[in-house]
Design a protein around this motif. Structure first.
Motif, PDB file in Angstrom:
ATOM      1  N   VAL A 199       0.754  -1.088   0.081  1.00 28.86           N
ATOM      2  CA  VAL A 199       0.093  -0.087  -0.016  1.00 28.86           C
ATOM      3  C   VAL A 199       0.851   1.127   0.034  1.00 28.86           C
ATOM      4  N   ALA A 200       2.096   1.015   0.635  1.00 23.71           N
ATOM      5  CA  ALA A 200       2.954   2.429   0.307  1.00 23.71           C
ATOM      6  C   ALA A 200       3.217   2.819  -0.775  1.00 23.71           C
ATOM      7  N   ASN A 201       3.107   1.782  -1.766  1.00 22.96           N
ATOM      8  CA  ASN A 201       3.718   2.215  -3.061  1.00 22.96           C
ATOM      9  C   ASN A 201       2.574   3.356  -3.738  1.00 22.96           C
ATOM     10  N   ILE A 202       1.504   3.386  -3.358  1.00 23.68           N
ATOM     11  CA  ILE A 202       0.416   4.495  -3.802  1.00 23.68           C
ATOM     12  C   ILE A 202       0.550   5.700  -3.096  1.00 23.68           C
ATOM     13  N   TYR A 203       1.218   5.778  -1.896  1.00 22.13           N
ATOM     14  CA  TYR A 203       1.435   6.878  -1.012  1.00 22.13           C
ATOM     15  C   TYR A 203       2.653   7.610  -1.134  1.00 22.13           C
ATOM     16  N   TYR A 204       3.538   6.905  -1.844  1.00 19.20           N
ATOM     17  CA  TYR A 204       4.996   7.636  -1.760  1.00 19.20           C
ATOM     18  C   TYR A 204       4.912   9.066  -2.409  1.00 19.20           C
ATOM     19  N   ALA A 205       4.182   9.191  -3.558  1.00 20.46           N
ATOM     20  CA  ALA A 205       4.040  10.587  -4.182  1.00 20.46           C
ATOM     21  C   ALA A 205       3.401  11.599  -3.454  1.00 20.46           C
ATOM     22  N   GLN A 206       2.549  11.170  -2.343  1.00 20.22           N
ATOM     23  CA  GLN A 206       2.046  12.487  -1.728  1.00 20.22           C
ATOM     24  C   GLN A 206       3.025  13.378  -1.314  1.00 20.22           C
ATOM     25  N   PRO A 207       4.080  13.246  -0.489  1.00 18.26           N
ATOM     26  CA  PRO A 207       4.997  14.260   0.071  1.00 18.26           C
ATOM     27  C   PRO A 207       6.046  14.758  -1.026  1.00 18.26           C
ATOM     28  N   LEU A 208       5.744  14.108  -2.421  1.00 23.45           N
ATOM     29  CA  LEU A 208       6.934  14.409  -3.346  1.00 23.45           C
ATOM     30  C   LEU A 208       6.001  15.285  -4.384  1.00 23.45           C
ATOM     31  N   LEU A 209       4.830  15.761  -4.348  1.00 25.02           N
ATOM     32  CA  LEU A 209       4.128  16.465  -5.313  1.00 25.02           C
ATOM     33  C   LEU A 209       4.874  17.672  -5.535  1.00 25.02           C
ATOM     34  N   ASP A 210       5.511  18.396  -4.801  1.00 27.81           N
ATOM     35  CA  ASP A 210       6.204  19.745  -5.145  1.00 27.81           C
ATOM     36  C   ASP A 210       7.394  19.244  -6.075  1.00 27.81           C
ATOM     37  N   ALA A 211       8.139  18.155  -5.750  1.00 30.00           N
ATOM     38  CA  ALA A 211       9.346  17.739  -6.617  1.00 30.00           C
ATOM     39  C   ALA A 211       8.783  17.127  -7.886  1.00 30.00           C
ATOM     40  N   LEU A 212       7.822  16.643  -7.936  1.00 32.23           N
ATOM     41  CA  LEU A 212       7.356  15.989  -9.233  1.00 32.23           C
ATOM     42  C   LEU A 212       6.682  17.245  -9.997  1.00 32.23           C
ATOM     43  N   ALA A 213       6.091  18.080  -9.524  1.00 31.57           N
ATOM     44  CA  ALA A 213       5.686  19.408 -10.235  1.00 31.57           C
ATOM     45  C   ALA A 213       6.726  20.218 -10.693  1.00 31.57           C
ATOM     46  N   HIS A 214       7.866  20.102 -10.016  1.00 31.58           N
ATOM     47  CA  HIS A 214       9.039  20.913 -10.559  1.00 31.58           C
ATOM     48  C   HIS A 214       9.977  20.316 -11.709  1.00 31.58           C
ATOM     49  N   GLU A 215       9.850  18.897 -11.676  1.00 33.80           N
ATOM     50  CA  GLU A 215      10.520  18.366 -12.620  1.00 33.80           C
ATOM     51  C   GLU A 215       9.889  17.930 -13.744  1.00 33.80           C
ATOM     52  N   PHE A 216       8.756  17.869 -13.863  1.00 34.40           N
ATOM     53  CA  PHE A 216       7.955  17.440 -14.982  1.00 34.40           C
ATOM     54  C   PHE A 216       6.999  18.793 -15.445  1.00 34.40           C
ATOM     55  N   GLY A 217       7.049  19.749 -14.660  1.00 34.86           N
ATOM     56  CA  GLY A 217       6.547  21.185 -15.268  1.00 34.86           C
ATOM     57  C   GLY A 217       4.844  20.809 -14.934  1.00 34.86           C
TER      58      GLY A 217
END
Length: 411
Positions: free
Chosen positions: A44-62
């Motif tokens: 289940v952790a696999n679907i929650y890893y992205a939550q604290p990374l949203l700002d990093a993902l937003a920055h890298e992928f525009g």
């Protein structure tokens, strides 16, 4: 006259269920139950890893902050599809092979995410991760089947504790690994751990053969809908799941946004550490299962929903007090997991022969709630700030409490 297959669809394997009731009761050892819990947490952790990374993902992928919630939404939508298309197979196929097979495919999906060069590949990888993460629910249903009837709530609580800890530690681990080696390392590490767990489960899982082989795959899927038509308690508990996990997702999806921007500007490690504050939810999960075994499921539900509503008051002061946030997180996670475990304990007693289908139908509403909360909270934060997010969470929590009050005598 109805054919035997039609009867099987309306009353799934009732004859087999009667036979199962007179069969010797299997007891799930604590060590195997703990392994179930660890495996559930990892999956289940696999679907929650992205939550604290949203700002990093937003920055890298525009991706803009108002739209980055789509990463969570895509994952949750595909998770819902997996619940409908894959979890019911636990009532049809050998669960040992089904579980380990899905975990091995999850390894491939995690590798795709970790090496994603574009936004499109990232979303495809996250969709695969969400689809396959439903192995968690197959494990929960399997554990409930192996548990002694008088201890089923406790076993479900123990295994669900693993789910809770997995959800919470996902944020902490993701934050630490991102600060140390970048966000891609999170999914590479998870792929490695998932591979090891698949091997361990292949060696340890009982070679259980479910007894629903009389149903075709199409009938199996239709019977999920039939269960909703026939079982009022399933419908009520599913709606409660939708509401509480909408509230849960409203908090956890958007929390990274105020914490990562001025004046707080916390690191990913610090943001992820707030997941540790919610470990109390894991304790509530086990206790709620014991209370359900004692026939106190409704009282537990009502109390937890009141706590859920009250939790938004300290959460509202996040931008002024991190201590208040920590208190609110503890209360919210405790309440959500208490209701979640109680829900599962109650519905597993409805149709012993159809537990995989029951959990599949129930968790579809959980996933819808999570996806709704994710996309609604990021949009609300863009237009109304943290106060708007808290108002949204309070409204959804109040609606859940009202729904329980109206329906409590029917389930």
């Amino acid at each position: 006259m109805k054919t035997s297959k039609e009867k099987a669809l309306l009353l799934p394997n009732q004859a087999i269920a009667n036979t199962a009731e007179t069969a010797p009761v299997r007891v799930l050892s604590r060590s195997v139950a703990l392994l179930f819990a660890i495996a559930c947490g990892l999956a289940v952790a696999n679907i929650y890893y992205a939550q604290p990374l949203l700002d990093a993902l937003a920055h890298e992928f525009g991706i803009t902050h108002s739209s980055v919630g789509i990463v969570i939404t895509v994952t949750q939508i595909c998770y819902a599809l997996g619940l409908l298309l894959l979890v019911p197979l636990g009532d049809l196929l050998n669960r040992r092979r089904l579980i380990t097979g899905q975990m091995l495919l999850s390894v491939l999906a995690l590798i795709v995410v970790s090496f994603a060069p574009t936004r499109t590949i990232l979303l495809i990888g996250m969709a695969m991760v969400g689809l396959l993460a439903v192995v968690t629910q197959t494990l929960v249903a399997f554990a409930s089947t192996l548990a002694h009837p008088t201890e089923r709530g406790q076993v479900v609580g123990l295994v669900t504790s693993g789910v809770v800890i997995g959800i919470l530690l996902a944020r902490t681990v993701a934050g630490v690994l991102t600060d140390l080696a970048g966000w891609r390392s999170v999914y590479l590490v998870s792929a490695t751990l998932t591979l090891f767990m698949a091997v361990a489960l292949l060696r340890v899982l009982p070679k259980n053969e479910p007894s629903s082989a009389t149903l075709s795959y199409a009938q199996l899927l239709r019977s999920v809908i039939a269960l909703f038509v026939q079982e009022r308690i399933l419908r009520i508990r599913a709606v409660l799941a939708l509401l509480i996990f909408t509230a849960f997702s409203i908090l956890w999806t958007s929390l990274v946004l105020p914490l990562s921007t001025p004046p707080l500007s916390l690191s990913h490690t610090a943001i992820g550490a707030f997941g540790l504050a919610g470990v109390a939810g894991a304790l509530a999960a086990a206790q709620a299962g014991r209370l359900a075994d004692q026939g106190l499921g409704q009282r537990t539900t009502g109390t937890a929903l009141v706590v859920l509503l009250l939790s938004w008051l300290p959460i509202h002061y996040t931008e002024h007090s991190l201590l208040a946030l920590a208190l609110g997180v503890i209360l919210l996670d405790l309440a959500v997991q208490a209701v979640h475990v109680t829900n599962q304990s109650l519905i597993f007693n409805v149709r012993p022969e159809a537990r995989s289908r029951l959990i599949a139908g129930y968790m579809i509403f959980y996933s819808i709630g999570s996806a709704t909360g994710a996309i609604a909270s990021t949009h609300m934060y863009t237009y109304a700030g943290w106060s708007g997010v808290c108002l949204l969470g309070t409204g959804v929590s109040a609606l859940a409490l009202i729904f329980w009050v109206v329906t409590r005598r029917a389930a």
